[in-house]
Design a protein around this motif. Structure first.
Motif, PDB file in Angstrom:
ATOM      1  N   SER A   8      35.915  28.710  40.815  1.00  0.00           N
ATOM      2  CA  SER A   8      36.645  29.472  39.789  1.00  0.00           C
ATOM      3  C   SER A   8      36.188  29.089  38.385  1.00  0.00           C
ATOM      4  O   SER A   8      36.246  29.919  37.468  1.00  0.00           O
ATOM      5  CB  SER A   8      38.150  29.267  39.919  1.00  0.00           C
ATOM      6  OG  SER A   8      38.537  27.974  39.491  1.00  0.00           O
ATOM      7  N   GLN A  59      37.368  36.866  46.725  1.00  0.00           N
ATOM      8  CA  GLN A  59      38.454  37.345  45.866  1.00  0.00           C
ATOM      9  C   GLN A  59      38.153  37.072  44.401  1.00  0.00           C
ATOM     10  O   GLN A  59      38.316  37.945  43.548  1.00  0.00           O
ATOM     11  CB  GLN A  59      39.763  36.653  46.232  1.00  0.00           C
ATOM     12  CG  GLN A  59      40.306  37.018  47.579  1.00  0.00           C
ATOM     13  CD  GLN A  59      41.443  36.094  47.911  1.00  0.00           C
ATOM     14  OE1 GLN A  59      42.518  36.197  47.334  1.00  0.00           O
ATOM     15  NE2 GLN A  59      41.216  35.167  48.821  1.00  0.00           N
ATOM     16  N   MET A  60      37.725  35.856  44.112  1.00  0.00           N
ATOM     17  CA  MET A  60      37.481  35.477  42.714  1.00  0.00           C
ATOM     18  C   MET A  60      36.184  36.058  42.173  1.00  0.00           C
ATOM     19  O   MET A  60      36.144  36.540  41.041  1.00  0.00           O
ATOM     20  CB  MET A  60      37.440  33.950  42.592  1.00  0.00           C
ATOM     21  CG  MET A  60      38.768  33.292  42.844  1.00  0.00           C
ATOM     22  SD  MET A  60      38.732  31.512  42.604  1.00  0.00           S
ATOM     23  CE  MET A  60      37.656  30.985  43.927  1.00  0.00           C
ATOM     24  N   MET A  88      36.144  40.473  43.637  1.00  0.00           N
ATOM     25  CA  MET A  88      37.278  41.385  43.628  1.00  0.00           C
ATOM     26  C   MET A  88      38.142  41.277  42.370  1.00  0.00           C
ATOM     27  O   MET A  88      39.044  42.085  42.179  1.00  0.00           O
ATOM     28  CB  MET A  88      38.156  41.146  44.867  1.00  0.00           C
ATOM     29  CG  MET A  88      37.435  41.399  46.180  1.00  0.00           C
ATOM     30  SD  MET A  88      38.466  41.027  47.612  1.00  0.00           S
ATOM     31  CE  MET A  88      39.676  42.332  47.514  1.00  0.00           C
ATOM     32  N   GLY A  89      37.905  40.275  41.544  1.00  0.00           N
ATOM     33  CA  GLY A  89      38.668  40.134  40.314  1.00  0.00           C
ATOM     34  C   GLY A  89      40.079  39.603  40.497  1.00  0.00           C
ATOM     35  O   GLY A  89      40.924  39.751  39.618  1.00  0.00           O
ATOM     36  N   ALA A 123      42.892  36.887  40.360  1.00  0.00           N
ATOM     37  CA  ALA A 123      43.080  35.701  39.517  1.00  0.00           C
ATOM     38  C   ALA A 123      42.828  34.440  40.337  1.00  0.00           C
ATOM     39  O   ALA A 123      43.266  34.335  41.486  1.00  0.00           O
ATOM     40  CB  ALA A 123      44.494  35.684  38.944  1.00  0.00           C
ATOM     41  N   ASP A 172      28.131  38.633  38.104  1.00  0.00           N
ATOM     42  CA  ASP A 172      27.836  39.933  37.482  1.00  0.00           C
ATOM     43  C   ASP A 172      27.073  40.791  38.470  1.00  0.00           C
ATOM     44  O   ASP A 172      26.087  40.337  39.055  1.00  0.00           O
ATOM     45  CB  ASP A 172      27.007  39.751  36.212  1.00  0.00           C
ATOM     46  CG  ASP A 172      27.800  39.082  35.107  1.00  0.00           C
ATOM     47  OD1 ASP A 172      29.012  39.309  35.033  1.00  0.00           O
ATOM     48  OD2 ASP A 172      27.191  38.304  34.353  1.00  0.00           O
ATOM     49  N   GLY A 186      33.163  31.305  37.062  1.00  0.00           N
ATOM     50  CA  GLY A 186      33.367  32.704  36.683  1.00  0.00           C
ATOM     51  C   GLY A 186      32.850  33.674  37.731  1.00  0.00           C
ATOM     52  O   GLY A 186      32.208  33.290  38.707  1.00  0.00           O
ATOM     53  N   PRO A 187      33.130  34.957  37.521  1.00  0.00           N
ATOM     54  CA  PRO A 187      32.725  35.973  38.489  1.00  0.00           C
ATOM     55  C   PRO A 187      31.220  36.222  38.453  1.00  0.00           C
ATOM     56  O   PRO A 187      30.535  35.912  37.474  1.00  0.00           O
ATOM     57  CB  PRO A 187      33.484  37.217  38.053  1.00  0.00           C
ATOM     58  CG  PRO A 187      33.780  36.984  36.619  1.00  0.00           C
ATOM     59  CD  PRO A 187      33.896  35.516  36.429  1.00  0.00           C
TER      60      PRO A 187
END
Length: 184
Positions: A177, A137-138, A141-142, A144, A183, A180-181
């Protein structure tokens, strides 16, 4: 004669409490999305997604076959059982989380392994599935971070096999988290 009291936007006199603040005036229920069972809003969808990826990975099932099996458990709810399971949008979200987890499994597992002091295989399969769902999800999928962590920990509370690992799931997902996501 005293001046009339100013009223807040919620209908109670300013500075005074009201039993109806934050509640739907017509029904008396709290405003906003209703929590599902005991895990919180969205926890059922995450639990269903965890069951989906476990069926795919542990039993070598396709996602469609896994959906059928999970629907029989009453988690997804399809057709006549829809009222017992998830809403249509939550079923779609559960499938999306499962797909993201399966597609990004290598990346997710590398990120999880970097935050654990033991191999992934040492984790209970239910806990590992929920960690993968939360991380997907984090990272992919973006969603929060606060929402993904909270609802995934809530899903653990609904799963008898993962209930005691809520603290571990919370800690690992919070660490992820902070990174960060991923790339693409």
């Amino acid at each position: 004669m005293t001046p009339p009291e100013r009223r807040s936007g919620k209908g109670a006199p300013k500075g005074k409490s009201s039993h109806s603040e934050g509640r739907n005036a017509s029904s008396g229920r709290p405003r906003g999305p209703r929590p599902t069972r005991q895990g919180g809003v969205g926890s059922d969808a995450r639990l269903a997604a965890a069951h989906l990826i476990r069926a795919c990975l542990e039993q070598a099932k396709t996602l469609d076959a896994a959906e059928h099996d999970v629907a029989l458990l009453g988690l997804l709810g399809t057709g006549d059982r829809a009222a017992e399971g998830l809403s249509t949008s939550d079923r779609g979200f559960a499938r999306g989380m499962a797909l993201a987890s399966l597609r990004g499994l290598g990346l997710i597992d590398r990120r999880l392994a970097g935050h654990l002091d033991r191999p992934l295989t040492a984790l209970d399969p239910a806990v590992l599935a929920l960690l993968r769902i939360g991380a997907a999800q984090m990272l992919l999928m973006g969603v929060a971070a606060h929402a993904a962590v909270s609802a995934t920990v809530g899903a653990a509370a609904l799963d008898p096999d993962a209930r005691r690992a809520g603290g571990l799931i919370n800690a690992i997902l919070r660490r992820i988290s902070e990174g960060g996501p991923i790339d693409p």
